[in-house]
Design a protein around this motif. Sequence first.
Motif, PDB file in Angstrom:
ATOM      1  N   GLU A  36      10.676  -2.847   8.786  1.00 44.65           N
ATOM      2  CA  GLU A  36      10.615  -2.983   7.321  1.00 44.65           C
ATOM      3  C   GLU A  36       9.496  -2.105   6.750  1.00 44.65           C
ATOM      4  O   GLU A  36       9.638  -1.512   5.687  1.00 44.65           O
ATOM      5  CB  GLU A  36      10.394  -4.446   6.921  1.00 44.65           C
ATOM      6  N   VAL A  37       8.393  -2.016   7.467  1.00 46.84           N
ATOM      7  CA  VAL A  37       7.296  -1.140   7.042  1.00 46.84           C
ATOM      8  C   VAL A  37       7.748   0.316   7.153  1.00 46.84           C
ATOM      9  O   VAL A  37       7.508   1.119   6.253  1.00 46.84           O
ATOM     10  CB  VAL A  37       6.023  -1.395   7.883  1.00 46.84           C
ATOM     11  N   VAL A  38       8.432   0.651   8.235  1.00 42.13           N
ATOM     12  CA  VAL A  38       8.951   2.008   8.415  1.00 42.13           C
ATOM     13  C   VAL A  38       9.937   2.342   7.291  1.00 42.13           C
ATOM     14  O   VAL A  38       9.880   3.430   6.711  1.00 42.13           O
ATOM     15  CB  VAL A  38       9.614   2.168   9.802  1.00 42.13           C
ATOM     16  N   ALA A  39      10.830   1.414   6.974  1.00 39.34           N
ATOM     17  CA  ALA A  39      11.813   1.655   5.900  1.00 39.34           C
ATOM     18  C   ALA A  39      11.108   1.919   4.574  1.00 39.34           C
ATOM     19  O   ALA A  39      11.523   2.792   3.801  1.00 39.34           O
ATOM     20  CB  ALA A  39      12.763   0.469   5.777  1.00 39.34           C
TER      21      ALA A  39
ATOM     22  N   VAL B 172      -0.215   9.614   7.568  1.00 39.53           N
ATOM     23  CA  VAL B 172       0.214   9.010   8.829  1.00 39.53           C
ATOM     24  C   VAL B 172       0.278   7.495   8.654  1.00 39.53           C
ATOM     25  O   VAL B 172      -0.631   6.895   8.079  1.00 39.53           O
ATOM     26  CB  VAL B 172      -0.767   9.353   9.977  1.00 39.53           C
ATOM     27  N   LEU B 173       1.357   6.897   9.159  1.00 39.91           N
ATOM     28  CA  LEU B 173       1.495   5.446   9.218  1.00 39.91           C
ATOM     29  C   LEU B 173       1.577   5.059  10.684  1.00 39.91           C
ATOM     30  O   LEU B 173       2.415   5.574  11.424  1.00 39.91           O
ATOM     31  CB  LEU B 173       2.770   4.990   8.500  1.00 39.91           C
ATOM     32  N   ILE B 174       0.671   4.164  11.097  1.00 41.69           N
ATOM     33  CA  ILE B 174       0.717   3.588  12.437  1.00 41.69           C
ATOM     34  C   ILE B 174       1.001   2.110  12.234  1.00 41.69           C
ATOM     35  O   ILE B 174       0.230   1.411  11.583  1.00 41.69           O
ATOM     36  CB  ILE B 174      -0.621   3.770  13.186  1.00 41.69           C
TER      37      ILE B 174
ATOM     38  N   ARG C  17       0.830  -1.218   0.000  1.00 45.97           N
ATOM     39  CA  ARG C  17       0.000   0.000   0.000  1.00 45.97           C
ATOM     40  C   ARG C  17       0.856   1.256   0.000  1.00 45.97           C
ATOM     41  O   ARG C  17       0.553   2.237  -0.657  1.00 45.97           O
ATOM     42  CB  ARG C  17      -0.940  -0.024   1.204  1.00 45.97           C
ATOM     43  N   LEU C  18       1.942   1.238   0.739  1.00 46.15           N
ATOM     44  CA  LEU C  18       2.827   2.400   0.793  1.00 46.15           C
ATOM     45  C   LEU C  18       3.425   2.733  -0.574  1.00 46.15           C
ATOM     46  O   LEU C  18       3.701   3.886  -0.871  1.00 46.15           O
ATOM     47  CB  LEU C  18       3.955   2.173   1.801  1.00 46.15           C
ATOM     48  N   GLN C  19       3.601   1.725  -1.401  1.00 48.99           N
ATOM     49  CA  GLN C  19       4.226   1.933  -2.702  1.00 48.99           C
ATOM     50  C   GLN C  19       3.250   2.424  -3.763  1.00 48.99           C
ATOM     51  O   GLN C  19       3.647   2.712  -4.879  1.00 48.99           O
ATOM     52  CB  GLN C  19       4.923   0.646  -3.153  1.00 48.99           C
TER      53      GLN C  19
ATOM     54  N   VAL D 276       4.229   6.309  13.345  1.00 49.21           N
ATOM     55  CA  VAL D 276       3.963   5.957  14.732  1.00 49.21           C
ATOM     56  C   VAL D 276       4.202   4.462  14.892  1.00 49.21           C
ATOM     57  O   VAL D 276       3.620   3.657  14.160  1.00 49.21           O
ATOM     58  CB  VAL D 276       2.503   6.276  15.123  1.00 49.21           C
ATOM     59  N   ILE D 277       5.076   4.089  15.815  1.00 47.17           N
ATOM     60  CA  ILE D 277       5.282   2.687  16.167  1.00 47.17           C
ATOM     61  C   ILE D 277       4.428   2.404  17.401  1.00 47.17           C
ATOM     62  O   ILE D 277       4.470   3.154  18.381  1.00 47.17           O
ATOM     63  CB  ILE D 277       6.763   2.393  16.496  1.00 47.17           C
ATOM     64  N   ILE D 278       3.651   1.321  17.324  1.00 49.70           N
ATOM     65  CA  ILE D 278       2.931   0.847  18.503  1.00 49.70           C
ATOM     66  C   ILE D 278       3.462  -0.534  18.840  1.00 49.70           C
ATOM     67  O   ILE D 278       3.707  -1.341  17.937  1.00 49.70           O
ATOM     68  CB  ILE D 278       1.395   0.842  18.293  1.00 49.70           C
ATOM     69  N   THR D 279       3.672  -0.795  20.096  1.00 48.85           N
ATOM     70  CA  THR D 279       4.237  -2.076  20.473  1.00 48.85           C
ATOM     71  C   THR D 279       3.939  -2.408  21.921  1.00 48.85           C
ATOM     72  O   THR D 279       3.719  -1.516  22.734  1.00 48.85           O
ATOM     73  CB  THR D 279       5.765  -2.101  20.235  1.00 48.85           C
ATOM     74  N   GLY D 280       3.946  -3.666  22.199  1.00 48.44           N
ATOM     75  CA  GLY D 280       3.844  -4.144  23.569  1.00 48.44           C
ATOM     76  C   GLY D 280       5.162  -4.763  23.997  1.00 48.44           C
ATOM     77  O   GLY D 280       5.277  -5.301  25.088  1.00 48.44           O
TER      78      GLY D 280
END
Length: 121
Positions: free
Chosen positions: A60-63, A46-48, A37-39, A78-82
């Motif tokens: 890899e998504v961020v890159a 905004v990317l979460i 989708r990014l391409q 935005v990185i979301i993580t647990g």
Amino acid sequence: MLICDDEEELAHELGEYFTSAGWEVEVCIAAAAAIDRLQRFPAPQVLITDLRIGPVDGREVVAAARALPKDGPPPMIVIITGHVMNSAVAADFDSDTLCVKPIDPEELSAAIESFLRLPPT
């Protein structure tokens, strides 16, 4: 806005929250779908993305987001993580904001709105 998280329920809940706030939202539950989708044009504002998306690292998504053509402003990431140490910061993941799960959508929305009001650098 593009939301990518393999926790499908969370991804859709965030999607519904931001849709109700007036955002145009796409949800992906796989990193490969988010990268695809990014391409495609237009790039999301905004990317979460989750840091751990199944077998793929969210970096890899961020890159892929950082590699977008520079014909407009880069997306806010935005990185979301647990799964992050207390000493981690957004810059550790080449992101603009780091949110630890459980996510408070109102806090996330405020961080996004604040970031998007900043003048371009």
